[in-house]
Write an enzyme that holds these catalytic residues in place. Structure first.
Site, short mmCIF file in Angstrom:
data_model
loop_
_atom_site.label_atom_id
_atom_site.label_comp_id
_atom_site.label_asym_id
_atom_site.label_seq_id
_atom_site.Cartn_x
_atom_site.Cartn_y
_atom_site.Cartn_z
N ARG A 260 6.44 83.54 38.42
CA ARG A 260 6.86 84.60 39.34
C ARG A 260 5.83 85.72 39.26
O ARG A 260 5.55 86.25 38.19
CB ARG A 260 8.27 85.10 39.02
CG ARG A 260 8.49 85.61 37.61
CD ARG A 260 9.84 86.31 37.46
NE ARG A 260 10.17 86.54 36.06
CZ ARG A 260 9.72 87.55 35.34
NH1 ARG A 260 8.90 88.44 35.87
NH2 ARG A 260 10.08 87.69 34.07
N HIS A 264 11.07 90.43 36.89
CA HIS A 264 12.26 89.58 36.80
C HIS A 264 13.26 89.97 37.88
O HIS A 264 13.75 89.12 38.63
CB HIS A 264 12.89 89.72 35.42
CG HIS A 264 14.19 89.02 35.26
ND1 HIS A 264 14.30 87.65 35.28
CD2 HIS A 264 15.45 89.49 35.12
CE1 HIS A 264 15.57 87.30 35.14
NE2 HIS A 264 16.28 88.41 35.04
N TYR A 274 4.64 92.55 29.09
CA TYR A 274 4.69 91.27 28.37
C TYR A 274 3.79 90.19 28.98
O TYR A 274 3.74 89.07 28.48
CB TYR A 274 6.13 90.76 28.29
CG TYR A 274 6.86 90.64 29.61
CD1 TYR A 274 6.74 89.51 30.41
CD2 TYR A 274 7.69 91.67 30.07
CE1 TYR A 274 7.42 89.40 31.62
CE2 TYR A 274 8.36 91.58 31.28
CZ TYR A 274 8.23 90.44 32.04
OH TYR A 274 8.90 90.33 33.24
#
Length: 361
Positions: A260, A264, A274
């Site tokens: 993606r 999120h 991250y």
């Protein structure tokens, strides 16, 4: 189990691919029997969904949408699999899987209402075999096993398919649902879209298994890992899984390897905390739209002009769908009471009367 046995199992799950990242066919024997029109339609849907995703992110930032989980990068996984389904098949989506159910028949304005938390966003039109997107991680997997068993008992020629992310594969419901479906040989397909992170947790920290696909072995069902940025590979894997299920050969677990590009969800996640730039750059080279565009252009089936027309159409459709969502009457407390009961118990009748009086002012 010895290390050698485990290695033998893991080696069975090499990633299935038809198109490489340059749009070149690397597995001619696996090419699906799709017409030129089918190939163009699949690209049409991916381009349209990318524009819809970009617009939805913008609308969310403007406060005109509620919950939204971006989908850019996962179009091949989502739409390649949905394209292999029949209208009579049932889709049990997760919260990111709205594109599949829109292309299965859910009006776009209702998808926007779902994002806003409006109850009409969850009222599926008659004849549409779709359940409302599941917010609870993995809950749809157990539900899919039940729906598939029901389809089997009714002797239908349709399947139930569900989607989750790699994080969903760490849930207890994931194992319970697959095990149940396998035990009853139910016509189910379980798609895990491995986009490398469960919010911020990398997939390698979620399980010691080399692949998610190999988890099918414990449930005694079919399993395959697919290049989730390759729409043709995803289509073929899903079509074969569907046929296997209908032929009595059991459920299938499909792991689609994808990424993606956005956060999120739009609820505050910051992927820069991250994910590295090198990782982003590496996956951007595998972009499903770029890959499939190259493949189609080589076959003289695509052009910049054609794509621009789709972009403009998508923008107009989205504008109209948002207007229809805006024009939908605001939900009221009395609506929630009214749609839950045919005959109200006395205590709720009192509340209904109370709120009707408030709402009439």
């Amino acid at each position: 189990m010895t290390a050698k046995t485990l290695e033998q199992i893991e080696n069975q799950f090499e990633m299935f691919q038809i198109l490489n990242e340059n749009g070149e066919v690397v597995n001619k024997d696996a090419m699906p029997d799709l017409s030129d029109e089918d190939l163009q339609e699949l690209m049409y849907r991916m381009v349209y969904t990318r524009i819809w995703d970009q617009r939805a992110i913008s609308l969310n930032r403007q406060g005109r949408l509620g919950f939204y989980a971006p989908v850019a990068g996962q179009e091949a996984s989502m739409l390649g699999s949905q394209y292999a389904l029949e209208e009579k098949d049932w889709i049990l989506p997760g919260y990111r899987d709205v594109p599949q159910i829109v292309w299965h028949g859910l009006p776009l304005y209702q998808a926007f209402l779902f994002s806003r938390g409006h109850f009409k966003g969850g009222q599926m039109p008659d004849g549409l075999n779709v359940l409302m997107p599941q917010i609870i991680i993995g809950a749809q997997i157990v539900q899919t096993a039940g729906v598939a068993l029901g389809l089997k008992k009714k002797k239908t020629d349709s399947i139930a398919i569900t989607y989750t992310g790699d994080g969903g594969a760490s849930q207890g419901d994931f194992y319970e649902g697959m095990n149940f479906a396998g035990a009853y040989n139910a016509p189910a397909v379980f798609v895990v879209q491995n986009n490398q992170f469960a919010i911020s947790v990398p997939v390698e920290m979620q399980s010691a298994a080399e692949t998610i696909a190999q988890k099918a072995v414990a449930a005694g069902i079919n399993g395959i890992q697919v290049d989730g940025m390759d729409p043709l590979a995803v289509y073929v894997a899903t079509k074969e899984a569907r046929e296997n299920a209908l032929n009595g050969n059991g459920p299938t677990l499909i792991e689609t390897m994808c990424y993606r590009y956005g956060p999120h969800t739009m609820a505050g996640d910051d992927p820069t905390r991250y994910r590295t730039e090198d990782m982003n750059d590496e996956w951007e080279k595998r972009d499903p739209l770029i890959r499939f565009r190259k493949f189609l252009e080589e076959k003289n089936l695509w052009s910049e002009e054609k794509e621009n027309e789709i972009v403009e159409q998508a923008k107009e459709d989205i504008k109209a769908a948002i207007k229809e969502a805006d024009d939908t009457p605001k939900q009221k407390v009395t609506d929630f009471i009214d749609i839950m009961y045919e005959e109200l118990p006395a205590n709720l009748q009192e509340q209904m009367d109370e709120y009707r009086a408030k709402e009439s002012k």
